[in-house]
Write a protein that holds these residues in place. Structure first.
Motif, PDB file in Angstrom:
ATOM      1  N   MET A 102      -8.091  -4.596  -9.145  1.00 41.97           N
ATOM      2  CA  MET A 102      -6.942  -5.351 -10.351  1.00 41.97           C
ATOM      3  C   MET A 102      -6.069  -5.092  -9.285  1.00 41.97           C
ATOM      4  SD  MET A 102      -6.468  -4.628 -14.298  1.00 41.97           S
ATOM      5  CE  MET A 102      -5.344  -3.168 -14.153  1.00 41.97           C
ATOM      6  N   VAL A 103      -5.444  -3.906  -9.453  1.00 40.10           N
ATOM      7  CA  VAL A 103      -4.419  -2.963  -8.857  1.00 40.10           C
ATOM      8  C   VAL A 103      -3.954  -3.735  -7.104  1.00 40.10           C
ATOM      9  CG1 VAL A 103      -3.137  -0.907  -7.661  1.00 40.10           C
ATOM     10  CG2 VAL A 103      -4.741  -0.745  -9.795  1.00 40.10           C
ATOM     11  N   ALA A 104      -5.039  -4.174  -6.270  1.00 42.80           N
ATOM     12  CA  ALA A 104      -4.708  -4.175  -5.364  1.00 42.80           C
ATOM     13  C   ALA A 104      -4.369  -5.723  -5.314  1.00 42.80           C
ATOM     14  CB  ALA A 104      -5.718  -4.459  -4.105  1.00 42.80           C
ATOM     15  N   SER A 105      -5.085  -6.824  -6.577  1.00 41.22           N
ATOM     16  CA  SER A 105      -3.885  -8.172  -6.661  1.00 41.22           C
ATOM     17  C   SER A 105      -2.667  -8.027  -6.989  1.00 41.22           C
ATOM     18  CB  SER A 105      -4.837  -8.776  -7.763  1.00 41.22           C
ATOM     19  OG  SER A 105      -4.628 -10.121  -7.552  1.00 41.22           O
ATOM     20  N   LEU A 106      -2.271  -7.038  -8.556  1.00 43.31           N
ATOM     21  CA  LEU A 106      -1.155  -6.714  -8.255  1.00 43.31           C
ATOM     22  C   LEU A 106      -0.598  -6.770  -7.278  1.00 43.31           C
ATOM     23  CD1 LEU A 106      -1.900  -4.832 -11.807  1.00 43.31           C
ATOM     24  CD2 LEU A 106      -1.491  -7.468 -11.683  1.00 43.31           C
ATOM     25  N   LEU A 107      -0.584  -5.660  -6.283  1.00 44.55           N
ATOM     26  CA  LEU A 107       0.870  -5.823  -5.160  1.00 44.55           C
ATOM     27  C   LEU A 107       0.444  -6.277  -4.448  1.00 44.55           C
ATOM     28  CD1 LEU A 107      -0.285  -1.421  -4.542  1.00 44.55           C
ATOM     29  CD2 LEU A 107       1.111  -2.124  -5.825  1.00 44.55           C
ATOM     30  N   TRP A 108      -0.202  -7.316  -4.334  1.00 52.36           N
ATOM     31  CA  TRP A 108      -0.103  -8.274  -3.469  1.00 52.36           C
ATOM     32  C   TRP A 108       0.173  -9.148  -3.628  1.00 52.36           C
ATOM     33  CZ3 TRP A 108      -1.733  -9.443   1.550  1.00 52.36           C
ATOM     34  CH2 TRP A 108      -1.547  -9.896   1.871  1.00 52.36           C
ATOM     35  N   LYS A 141       3.490   0.474  -8.066  1.00 46.84           N
ATOM     36  CA  LYS A 141       2.759   1.110  -8.009  1.00 46.84           C
ATOM     37  C   LYS A 141       2.588   2.522  -8.126  1.00 46.84           C
ATOM     38  CE  LYS A 141      -0.029   3.686  -3.725  1.00 46.84           C
ATOM     39  NZ  LYS A 141      -0.160   3.694  -2.854  1.00 46.84           N
ATOM     40  N   GLY A 142       3.638   3.060  -8.681  1.00 48.78           N
ATOM     41  CA  GLY A 142       4.228   4.248  -8.691  1.00 48.78           C
ATOM     42  C   GLY A 142       3.774   4.231 -10.478  1.00 48.78           C
TER      43      GLY A 142
END
Length: 462
Positions: free
Chosen positions: A339-345, A356-357
């Motif tokens: 989920m975090v990878a998708s949000l950052l992408w 990210k922080g």
């Protein structure tokens, strides 16, 4: 450490590589173990030393009554230079090793370190003194049976000894006969070790006594031996020399503890059958939850002058305890990372570092959930469901207010007597968990609760 009587001794002091330059001074050790050396003049008057390049890592001295001493990790607190007159300078000393003078690069290593702790006599509860009165109480017979030393193997390679020192009356005519009995701890190692390795275990064992006695207690009478440093006691017979150690140790309280067996959480007799297991469990537990134990003891030892500080230490301590003993998260770790990878992408590149922080600790459960998990094993002691919910909410709201001081949170935070009750309950929950960490059974905890009115009172506060 506890210094029971004024400790101030005069002598001469010098650097290990400059024995020909001895200067007079006075060595003082204050209650608590703070050590200061006041000297007349300076150890080194070279240009380099006057510019601050002093090497006072080790100072040797010869003082009244004690003889040779080694002062470790020293530095000038105040340095005064005399131009034709007399000047005094003050040196801070981290540790005094009394009875031996080490060379500049010689390691101070030991095979044993013994010490006593306030309350250890009452906690261990073993004595060799026997008193028998006659039926009319006009005569009495007093005898002493030396007690056998108890030895436990620690996983760290040390052995922990509980041994008993005593003195007996002298011979001849007397109007008074006195027998003394004192219990001591001793750590021993077949391989000589640096004192820092001993002091770590001494520190942890002392905190175990603090927990068991439910009081802040302090060490005293620290002595060491090294198999390579001996004295001759008679022709052809030698033994390791007793080396006294002085240093500033924690825990320490200026006030002497007021000990009551009814306030102790447990005594040595409660763990004697599996004492080795309990000692090792405490040491291993300490290494895992050390930050939370530190916060707990800072709260109960009186380090915080105000109730707000005590509450914050307990709240943070319980939160840290759960964090160190649980891996619970809001969602599966792999799912969260995806989920975090998708949000950052999908986030603009200029904002990815900020995002990210923000989400870095997003998978952790919040304080309220942690407090709820912590009290769950002992929820019956906190009250009914409504009372427990109120307790958790009050802890969270008060912690948030005292951390952020938001006006919106002030009305929901605990104050005065309500805050004091919160602290009492949090302290009791901490104690119950530490008993559980030492593998006390539920029946043992129930017995402690029924016999220890202090703990019961903390949980019963309304």
């Amino acid at each position: 450490m506890r210094i029971k009587e004024e400790w101030k001794k005069s002598g001469y002091f010098w650097l290990p590589h400059s024995e020909d330059k001895k200067i007079p001074g006075t060595l003082s050790i204050l209650d608590g173990g703070k050590i200061e050396l006041e000297v007349v003049g300076l150890f080194d008057e070279s240009i380099e030393a006057l510019n601050g390049n002093d090497d006072l890592s080790r100072i040797i001295g010869h003082i009244e009554k004690d003889g040779l001493v080694t002062l470790e990790d020293c530095f000038y607190k105040t340095k005064n230079i005399a131009f034709g007159g007399i000047s005094k300078s003050l040196v801070y000393v981290r540790k005094v090793i009394s009875g031996v003078a080490y060379e500049q690069d010689e390691k101070a290593i030991f095979n044993t370190v013994s010490f006593t702790v306030e309350g250890i006599n009452e906690w261990v509860g073993i004595t060799g003194i026997n008193v028998v009165h006659s039926d009319d109480f006009k005569t009495a017979t007093i005898s002493y049976d030396p007690q056998e030393e108890l030895i436990y193997n620690l996983r760290s390679g040390f052995k922990l000894h509980i041994f008993f020192g005593y003195t007996l009356p002298g011979c001849g005519d007397t109007t008074e006969a006195r027998i003394t009995h004192q219990t001591y701890f001793k750590l021993s190692s077949e391989v000589a070790r640096d004192f820092s390795e001993f002091s770590k275990i001494v520190h942890q064992v002392t905190y175990l006594l603090c927990f068991a006695l439910d009081s802040t207690v302090t060490i005293s009478d620290v002595c060491a031996t090294c198999n390579d440093i001996t004295i001759e006691i008679s022709e052809g017979n030698i033994r390791p020399a007793n080396i006294k150690l002085y240093y500033q140790s924690l825990p320490f309280s200026e006030d002497l503890p007021n000990l009551d067996k009814h306030k102790m959480l447990f005594r040595f007799s409660d763990i004697r059958e599996n004492a080795e297991q309990v000692f090792n469990k405490w040491l291993s537990t300490y290494s895992i939850i050390r930050p939370s134990i530190g916060l707990y003891f800072s709260a109960v030892s009186g380090d915080h002058k105000y109730l707000d500080g005590k509450f914050l230490a307990l709240a943070q301590g319980l939160e840290t305890y759960h964090r160190r003993t649980s891996t619970e998260t809001l969602m599966d770790v792999a799912e969260f990372r995806s989920m975090v990878a998708s949000l950052l992408w999908n986030c603009p590149k200029s904002r990815r570092k900020w995002l990210k922080g923000r989400v870095l600790y997003g998978n952790e459960i919040n304080l309220g959930q942690r407090i709820k998990r912590v009290i769950n094993p002992y929820k019956s002691y906190i009250g009914n469901s409504k009372q427990r919910t109120k307790f958790v909410r009050s802890v969270v709201n008060t912690r948030n207010y005292l951390t952020h001081y938001s006006e919106e949170l002030e009305k929901d935070s605990a104050k005065a007597s309500e805050l004091w009750v919160l602290c009492q309950k949090m302290e009791a929950v901490f104690q119950l968990h530490l008993l559980q960490q030492l593998e006390f059974k539920e029946s043992d905890i129930q017995r402690i609760l029924s016999n220890n009115y202090k703990l019961k009172q903390k949980l019963d506060e309304i």
